[in-house]
Each structure stands twice: as C-alpha cells, then as structure tokens.
Motif scaffolding. Structure first.
Motif, mmCIF file in Angstrom:
data_model
loop_
_atom_site.group_PDB
_atom_site.id
_atom_site.type_symbol
_atom_site.label_atom_id
_atom_site.label_comp_id
_atom_site.label_asym_id
_atom_site.label_seq_id
_atom_site.Cartn_x
_atom_site.Cartn_y
_atom_site.Cartn_z
ATOM 1 N N GLY A 402 -34.985 -98.786 58.828
ATOM 2 C CA GLY A 402 -35.696 -98.885 60.093
ATOM 3 C C GLY A 402 -36.848 -97.913 60.220
ATOM 4 O O GLY A 402 -37.378 -97.714 61.322
ATOM 5 N N GLY A 403 -37.233 -97.279 59.106
ATOM 6 C CA GLY A 403 -38.341 -96.339 59.121
ATOM 7 C C GLY A 403 -37.990 -94.956 59.628
ATOM 8 O O GLY A 403 -38.880 -94.130 59.852
ATOM 9 N N ARG A 404 -36.689 -94.672 59.831
ATOM 10 C CA ARG A 404 -36.306 -93.369 60.365
ATOM 11 C C ARG A 404 -36.509 -92.271 59.333
ATOM 12 O O ARG A 404 -36.405 -92.489 58.122
ATOM 13 C CB ARG A 404 -34.854 -93.392 60.859
ATOM 14 N N GLU A 405 -36.791 -91.080 59.836
ATOM 15 C CA GLU A 405 -36.977 -89.918 58.967
ATOM 16 C C GLU A 405 -35.631 -89.395 58.494
ATOM 17 O O GLU A 405 -34.659 -89.340 59.251
ATOM 18 C CB GLU A 405 -37.707 -88.803 59.717
ATOM 19 N N VAL A 406 -35.599 -88.975 57.215
ATOM 20 C CA VAL A 406 -34.412 -88.350 56.634
ATOM 21 C C VAL A 406 -34.863 -87.071 55.945
ATOM 22 O O VAL A 406 -35.708 -87.106 55.042
ATOM 23 C CB VAL A 406 -33.723 -89.279 55.615
ATOM 24 N N HIS A 407 -34.322 -85.956 56.388
ATOM 25 C CA HIS A 407 -34.721 -84.662 55.846
ATOM 26 C C HIS A 407 -33.836 -84.295 54.650
ATOM 27 O O HIS A 407 -32.643 -84.602 54.621
ATOM 28 C CB HIS A 407 -34.625 -83.582 56.916
ATOM 29 N N ALA A 408 -34.456 -83.637 53.681
ATOM 30 C CA ALA A 408 -33.713 -83.244 52.482
ATOM 31 C C ALA A 408 -34.393 -82.074 51.809
ATOM 32 O O ALA A 408 -35.577 -81.796 52.038
ATOM 33 C CB ALA A 408 -33.609 -84.419 51.506
ATOM 34 N N GLN A 409 -33.623 -81.356 50.988
ATOM 35 C CA GLN A 409 -34.152 -80.349 50.082
ATOM 36 C C GLN A 409 -33.952 -80.831 48.656
ATOM 37 O O GLN A 409 -32.830 -81.201 48.284
ATOM 38 C CB GLN A 409 -33.429 -79.011 50.250
ATOM 39 N N VAL A 410 -35.014 -80.854 47.882
ATOM 40 C CA VAL A 410 -34.952 -81.366 46.517
ATOM 41 C C VAL A 410 -35.133 -80.204 45.543
ATOM 42 O O VAL A 410 -36.054 -79.392 45.680
ATOM 43 C CB VAL A 410 -36.020 -82.450 46.279
ATOM 44 N N TYR A 411 -34.237 -80.169 44.561
ATOM 45 C CA TYR A 411 -34.240 -79.125 43.530
ATOM 46 C C TYR A 411 -34.384 -79.804 42.168
ATOM 47 O O TYR A 411 -33.388 -80.199 41.552
ATOM 48 C CB TYR A 411 -32.953 -78.313 43.568
ATOM 49 N N PRO A 412 -35.617 -79.953 41.668
ATOM 50 C CA PRO A 412 -35.795 -80.605 40.367
ATOM 51 C C PRO A 412 -35.226 -79.746 39.238
ATOM 52 O O PRO A 412 -35.094 -78.522 39.369
ATOM 53 C CB PRO A 412 -37.318 -80.728 40.248
ATOM 54 N N PRO A 413 -34.898 -80.357 38.115
ATOM 55 C CA PRO A 413 -34.455 -79.571 36.954
ATOM 56 C C PRO A 413 -35.524 -78.562 36.549
ATOM 57 O O PRO A 413 -36.724 -78.840 36.651
ATOM 58 C CB PRO A 413 -34.256 -80.627 35.864
ATOM 59 N N ARG A 414 -35.062 -77.377 36.126
ATOM 60 C CA ARG A 414 -36.020 -76.349 35.709
ATOM 61 C C ARG A 414 -35.376 -75.466 34.654
ATOM 62 O O ARG A 414 -34.285 -74.926 34.853
ATOM 63 C CB ARG A 414 -36.459 -75.494 36.888
ATOM 64 N N ASN A 415 -36.072 -75.343 33.534
ATOM 65 C CA ASN A 415 -35.585 -74.520 32.438
ATOM 66 C C ASN A 415 -36.782 -74.165 31.571
ATOM 67 O O ASN A 415 -37.486 -75.053 31.089
ATOM 68 C CB ASN A 415 -34.536 -75.302 31.627
ATOM 69 N N PRO A 416 -37.052 -72.866 31.370
ATOM 70 C CA PRO A 416 -38.258 -72.483 30.617
ATOM 71 C C PRO A 416 -38.204 -72.859 29.140
ATOM 72 O O PRO A 416 -39.236 -72.868 28.473
ATOM 73 C CB PRO A 416 -38.296 -70.962 30.795
#
Length: 664
Positions: A402-416
């Motif tokens: 229905g077009g509603r907003e959904v809040h989230a925190q995204v943590y992509p993979p990370r490794n040097p």
C-alpha cells in the motif's frame, strides 16, 4: 586482499577475527544510572559471571569499583522485565545503597564504605507464588524509608498478583515482618510506577494503568496529597486515558509537574497543573520525547535544579538535548553518539546518560551544562576488534504494501580481506516487543555475521516505537500480518536492488521477534531458513485464557490480535503452531528453560506439529536461562549454532564452528 572469483571465498566463509566468544562477551549495556553524593552508580552486565548484573561505583577521581561481588545480582523481576533495582542517598555522611537481589527478590541495604559489613535484608521473602518483588526505588532518608513499587503474589498463578506504591523502613524492621511494609495508597490499579515526591514533600505523582491496556496504549497520571503520617490522600487522575500514554512523570525543582505524554500523537514533554490537570506542551514537535515503558523507572527526561530539562528526543533514534521550558528551545549535546538509553540522571550542572553509536559501544557520558561539553566517564569504548571488520550501518526507508513506509537499519557485509562478488546472503532481524525498536548501535553479534559475508537488516516494522503513535498503532489487531509483510518488504527491497540473494535469505528474532520469524516461515516463501529464539508460537496458549505467560503481557493480545471473545478464530489462524504443515525450510529453535514469559511448552508444541514431516530442524535448550540470554556460554552456543545453520543451508563451511545436528 582476497577477491572472490567463482567460489574462492563464499559469502559466509570469509575469514573473520570476530568469534562467538568475543561477540558474546560484549553483549549488553550499562543501565539504571544514578548519583549518590559525588559518586555515580550504575548496573552493568557480567556474561562471564553467570549473567548477573553488577553494581558499579565511580568516584570523583575516576576510579571504578564493584562493591558487591558475585553472586549478588542487582536485578528486579517486577513485571518480569524489571525496573530500577537500586537507589541510594548520603546518610550520616556516607552513602547508603538499597538494591533488589535477583535470587530472592528481597531488598537489601548496604554501606559500600564499610566493606566488612554484609548487605542486610529490608524485606521478607514472599511465601506465595512469585513472592514479594520491588522496583523503581527512591531512598527518602529523611523519612527513614525507601519508596517503590511492591509487586505481591496472592496465589500460584502468574496473574494472582497485586501492585501498589509502598514504603519500606530502612531500619530493617520489615525484614521478617510483611506488616511493617507501609502501603502508600490503595491498590486500585493493576500496574503502577514508583511515586515521585514533590520538592515541598506535600504531593506525590505516579502513573497507573489496567488490563487490557499496555503502558504505550493508555495510562493515567495520578497525584495525591502526602499526609503527616506519610500516606497518600485524595488520589486522583490528572491526565491520561485509554488513548493517551503518559510514559514518565517527575517534578522540577520549582515544583512544576512534568510529564511525557503522547496526547498529540507523539510523546512530547508537558507541564501539568497539579490542581487542574491543564497540560501545556513545552516543545510541540513531531518527535518522541519518550518511548514505550518496558521497565519501571525508565527516564527520558531529567529536570535540572536551575531550570533546564535534559531530554532524549528525535524520530527513530533519540539524542540528548537541553530543553528550556520558558522558550521551548532544545540545544543538543555535542558528540558522536546516535542512541541514548532511557536512563538519564541529573545532579547540579551535570547530566549523566548511557549512549552508543553505530561504531561505538555503550558508554557512560556526562554533559556539563555550564560548558556544554560532553565526556566519557565510564565503560569507555575500546576497539576489541579491528574496526575494519565492523559493518557500515545505513538507516533506510523501504516501501511496504500500500506504499507505506518501513524503517530499517541495513548492515552490508564488510571485511577488509575479501571483496564480495554478487548478491550476498542476508538475515532479516526482527526485534522483540513487538512495541519496541531496533537500535543502530555497535553490535558485535551483527559483526559476527557481516564480517563473514552475511548481511543483516534490522526491521522497525509497523508497530515499532520512535515514529509516532500512528506508526505504532499499525500493528493493532494486525500482529502476524503487518510485521511479516514489512520484514518481507525489506528483504525483497534488498533483492530488487541487487544487494541480497533471493535464494539465501534468513529470518531471525527473539520473543515477539521469534513470533514474527515463525509466522513468516509458515506463511511466506521468502526465506530459505530461520532462527526462532524464545518465541510465542501459540496465541491461545499465550492469551489470558491460556495462562502461559506472565501477568504484564497476559492481555497484550487483546490489542495485537483483537478481543479473544470476539475473534477466537483469529488466534487459531495466525498461530504458527497450527501451521506446521506449511513450513518446509530448515529452522533453529533456541529456548531458555526458566523462561516464564515465553515458556518452553510453546516450542515443544510447535515441534510436535512439524514432527515426521521431514523438515530439518534443531532445538537447543539452556538451563538457567530465562527471557533473554545472559550467560556467556549460552550466547556462544547460540551464535555458533545460527552460523552453522546458515552454512548448511547457504552452502558454505563455517570455519571453527561445529556442524549443527538437524533432525527431521
């Protein structure tokens, strides 16, 4: 640097220095900050000490000590989630501390400057049901008492309980005598917070509510006159009601009564006339100056003696500021911290709180109001792992049905050491509550996965706090629908933008998050596997009629699902336990055997429903663990089991982690 080419280093198998022991050892944060004389005190987690909460003292010279050795555990069980478990005052020139001990829930008094003197009990052991419990404490040394919330069981059932503001004499006369505990007012409400005494000692204020309301639905701000003998007289309601949540109340030094209430649709700070109940919004904003009251005594604002009020405020994440009640202006404290816990304390020109950031752990932070400067004064962050292995968190807004907003925190993979190739596997993390919020702070449990090539997305689905009452109310009668849809929207959004592999999605959550995870696994085909932790799986069992949970949440489902008497079929239709035939992907169940909020019987019933269907699964239980794992060995086992599940489903070998034995 190793670059993935073909299957050289599969997502999930990236070499990482963050092992489960390191992640588990840094779980938890300081809590319940207070000032006694010139010293600052707080409780701190001790995973390696059977998960106890230690009481920490910081002296003016910066030295820290823990005056109560193991096994003393400063933690309250009131409403099972607890509340402020200690209070203190300077008495006869030296600090006197009163605390609730977890093992027996008695209040004890001790003198930290008299190390050879053991804590002495102030309250008796309750002989019925869950006994006598205490929280939200305040020491009134001039009255010779400690005030707080008394939770008293009257029978063996979890709902056989009463709560009332009460006073305990500091002289120990109530240690073996329940009649020496002085109830301050009649037990006219199911739930109460600790009373706050006005500066002139003539009035007391607190909040109260009743089933089926939860404190974020509707509460009442109660006020009473304090008589010469110390009891309350003429208790009455000033503001509040079934659609207004007053989440904190306190007095300013000038006698003004302050309250955080969401009567505008947002928890804003109001000045309330003690005589008429007229409420004036001191800073009208579409921001939260409060949050859901899960623990009695949580503090989102703290008045200072000279007029300003320290406040936590914001949309989503809360930051520390100083509010001028005369002008409504807020000046934010400087610093890198992006999240502040509801445990503010004020003393003189100092404000002390607990804060963290996306790349820093929880620290004790002091704001000097006169200079405007902040500094870390306790639990200082130190890089326990190379920051290069910590993910770069991003606050996102996705589009739901229905077009509603959904809040989230995204943590992509990370490794040097590794550059990933192609979309990554992702785990959708679902917070508990469900009336709560995932915080964007450094979490080595998240880094445990992202440093190995598995992305994590924490979803603040409709129903989460921090975004106003309307967002919070989206979940009314829609639990198991809106939360499931919003989590799927985030997962599908990450797939659509090429970040996540649609064939390697997982969902995981604990408590209410465990419910959403199980509901998603039995109602969608979005996920390849799931980790379900101390969950709710059978709504009828968890309802007021089923009696399988504690009193505080025993009627929570009346708003989350609907009135049981009106929509019993909804309780059956949405329960994962009734849809064992719909789950066809591997899953892991993790459960504490001492959990009275989400008891093991819920998991056992679900396993019976899926038995013999050939679905690979594992069920790990933990002695001595209740709702929320606190012991180091438990957390290590749980993390490694989860990674092992992903390895077996997503097709990688988790180095140093034993394979998970899956049953069908």
């Amino acid at each position: 640097m190793t670059t993935t080419t073909g299957n050289a280093v599969r997502h999930g198998a990236w070499p990482s220095p963050i092992d489960a022991a390191t992640a588990a050892a840094h779980d938890g944060s300081p809590e319940y900050v207070g000032v006694v004389g010139e010293d600052i005190w707080w409780t701190a987690p001790r995973p390696a000490e059977a998960g106890r909460r230690a009481l920490i003292r910081r002296r003016p010279d910066g030295t820290e000590e823990c005056p109560l050795p193991a096994p003393w555990n400063v933690r309250s069980r009131v409403i099972e989630y607890g509340g402020t478990p200690w209070a203190g005052a300077v008495v006869d020139g030296a600090p006197l501390l009163v605390f609730a001990n977890f093992a027996d829930q008695r209040l004890y008094a001790f003198r930290p400057d008299e190390p050879r003197t053991a804590p002495r009990p102030l309250t008796p052991v309750g002989a019925v049901g869950g006994g006598l419990r205490w929280a939200d404490l305040t020491v009134h040394s001039d009255r010779g008492e400690v005030w707080g919330v008394l939770e008293e069981f009257t029978g063996e059932r979890p709902t056989d309980v009463r709560r009332v503001p009460a006073a305990v004499p500091l002289d120990g006369s109530a240690a073996e005598d329940r009649t020496a505990v002085r109830e301050l007012t009649a037990a006219t409400h199911r739930f109460v917070t600790g009373p706050r005494l006005s500066p002139d000692g003539r009035r007391a204020a607190w909040t109260a509510w009743d089933h089926p309301l939860m404190p974020w639905d509707g509460t009442q701000l109660r006020i009473a006159d304090v008589t010469a003998d110390g009891t309350f007289d003429g208790a009455r309601t000033l503001i509040g009601g079934p659609e207004e949540s007053v989440t904190q109340v306190d007095w300013a030094a000038d006698g003004s009564l302050l309250a955080a209430t969401d009567r505008t649709g947002w928890w804003n700070l109001h000045r309330v006339d003690p005589a008429t109940g007229e409420a004036v919004n001191l800073c009208p904003r579409e921001e939260e100056f409060g949050n859901a009251l899960w623990k009695l005594g949580q503090r989102w604002f703290a008045p200072l003696d000279h007029g300003p009020v320290a406040v936590l405020h914001g949309v989503g994440a809360l930051r520390l500021g100083l509010l001028d009640p005369a002008t409504g202006e807020v000046a934010d404290a400087p610093g890198h911290w992006t999240e502040w816990n509801p445990t503010l304390a004020a003393a003189g020109s100092r404000v002390i709180g607990v804060a963290a950031g996306a790349r820093t752990s929880y620290e004790l932070v002091e704001l000097d109001v006169t200079t405007g400067r902040t500094r870390v004064i306790g639990n200082a962050h130190h890089d326990t792992v190379d920051p290069a292995y910590v993910p770069d968190a991003v606050a996102r807004t996705f589009t739901g049905p229905g077009g509603r907003e959904v809040h989230a925190q995204v943590y992509p993979p990370r490794n040097p050491r590794v550059t990933g190739e192609g979309p990554a596997p992702y785990a959708i993390w679902v917070h508990g509550g469900p009336t709560s919020r995932a915080l964007m702070v450094l979490d080595l449990e998240i880094a445990y996965f992202t440093s190995r090539g598995i992305g994590v997305a924490e979803v603040n689905y409709g129903g989460s706090t921090g975004y106003g009452r309307a967002y919070r109310n989206r979940l009314r009668e829609q639990w198991g629908v809106v939360d499931v849809e919003d989590c799927a929207a985030v997962a599908q959004g990450l797939v659509a933008e090429g970040a996540a592999d649609p064939a390697r999605l997982a969902i995981r959550g604990g408590s209410a998050g465990g419910w959403t995870s199980a509901a998603a696994l039995t109602s969608t085909d979005t996920y390849a596997c799931g980790t379900v932790i101390y969950p709710i799986l059978d709504l009828l069992g968890w309802s007021r009629a089923g009696g399988e949970t504690h009193d505080f949440e025993s009627e929570y489902l009346e708003s989350l699902i609907g009135p049981l008497d009106d929509v019993p079929e909804r309780y059956r239709d949405r329960s994962p336990v009734n849809h064992g035939d719909r789950i066809d992907v591997p899953f892991l169940l993790l459960q504490g055997l001492d959990d009275v909020i989400c008891p093991p019987v819920q998991c056992e019933r679900f396993l019976e429903a899926v038995a013999g269907r050939g679905v690979p699964h594992a069920y790990l239980t933990f002695e001595g663990e209740s709702h929320g794992f606190r012991r180091l060995d438990t957390m290590i086992t749980a993390l490694e089991a989860e990674l092992a599940l992903y390895g077996q489903v997503f097709g990688f070998t988790a180095e140093g982690v034993a394979p998970l034995e899956l049953h069908t």
